[in-house]
Design an enzyme around this catalytic site. Sequence first.
Site, PDB file in Angstrom:
ATOM      1  N   HIS A   1      32.335  51.011  40.188  1.00  0.00           N
ATOM      2  CA  HIS A   1      31.712  52.334  40.301  1.00  0.00           C
ATOM      3  C   HIS A   1      30.640  52.311  41.395  1.00  0.00           C
ATOM      4  CE1 HIS A   1      30.052  56.172  38.498  1.00  0.00           C
ATOM      5  NE2 HIS A   1      28.991  55.730  39.167  1.00  0.00           N
ATOM      6  N   GLU A   2      29.741  51.317  41.327  1.00  0.00           N
ATOM      7  CA  GLU A   2      28.657  51.231  42.308  1.00  0.00           C
ATOM      8  C   GLU A   2      29.178  50.792  43.683  1.00  0.00           C
ATOM      9  OE1 GLU A   2      25.910  52.508  41.609  1.00  0.00           O
ATOM     10  OE2 GLU A   2      26.257  52.690  39.451  1.00  0.00           O
TER      11      GLU A   2
ATOM     12  N   HIS B   1      30.203  53.829  45.632  1.00  0.00           N
ATOM     13  CA  HIS B   1      29.040  54.468  46.259  1.00  0.00           C
ATOM     14  C   HIS B   1      28.661  53.721  47.545  1.00  0.00           C
ATOM     15  CE1 HIS B   1      28.166  57.261  43.087  1.00  0.00           C
ATOM     16  NE2 HIS B   1      27.895  56.332  42.197  1.00  0.00           N
TER      17      HIS B   1
END
Length: 381
Positions: A68-69, A72
Amino acid sequence: MFSNAIKIATLQGFDIRIDPSWGLIAALITWSLSTQFFPMVYPGASGSVYFTLALLAMLGFFASLILHEMSHSVVARRYGVEIKGITLFIFGGVAELGSEPKTAASEFWIAIAGPLMSFALAFGFWLLAQAGGWLAPEMALNHVFGYLALINLVLAVFNLAPAFPLDGGRIFRAYLWSRSRDLLQATATATRISSYLAYALIIFGLIGLFSGNPVASLWQVLIGVFVLTAAKGTYAQQLQAAAFKGKTVAAMMTRDTVTVAPDISLQQLADGVMLEERKSFVPVVLGDVLLGYADTGLLSQTRREDWAATHAGDVYVPADKDNTVGPEMPAAELMAKISATGRRKFLVAEERQLLGVVTLADLTGYLAVLQEIRLPGRKAE
């Protein structure tokens, strides 16, 4: 931000770190899954089986947060935004941006990348669970896939809430930014909405503490406090960046500051200067030459009965690179230096000639005035 975080790996050029607080949530997840979730969905197995399944599910959640990170971070790097690293902590994970996105569009795509990844992971784990249920219905691993599908879906939906530091808060700010063309105003509005949501979480959590669900309610309160603190911190950083843009120490310092000569006694310094002028930090000069400074800390280190016989020249702190700055130093750089060192007051000089004094109070006072002027909805008085 995470000074105690431990680096565990480097992926795609990004350092992956774990804050010690992550250990608490990892242990809590493993315990709850092994004692509640898996015994309910897969009855009849041994405790060791439940623990193994819980451990695999926790590690899968760990990997999901990193992905998820990472999403980003990869998109941020594409838009030229520095990423200091990815850190897992008690409230999940965070990609630490070294700078703010330059446009509303880049803010949007950086923010949305995380939920999109979580949705994709949720769908992927759901497919694995369905395939496992068809090929091997009794396989215990199917329940791990099912849990990871659910937790990634929850992670994606929760992160879309319009509150900082959640992705939804940044998406909402990107929308406001694109409409107003004013990042500070957009941040202020998004922060206000985040604060409302945070207060709601805290209130409902406090109510829940007395309604028979203390663990979930306490967690809700903690998340609310975290969101509230992070939202206000985001706005403070943005206000600081806007306030100090193009400003130097020369614009912030106090020029006509009180000074003393090195032959003044500490008794005279305390009674005739510090108390009389309400100054706790006084430059020591000899003619036009800056020597250093004396402050209340020096007085406290000297026995009071010796004040009359001790001169400022005997105990002053010499001017050096740690306590002295130049007038052309950017104000933002000075604020960073204050944060890094904890020093609140600095001499301002050029070639040993005193120009003034600059303090944290000078900077925060300027920020407070700007906030009053720029705060949305506030009318001029």
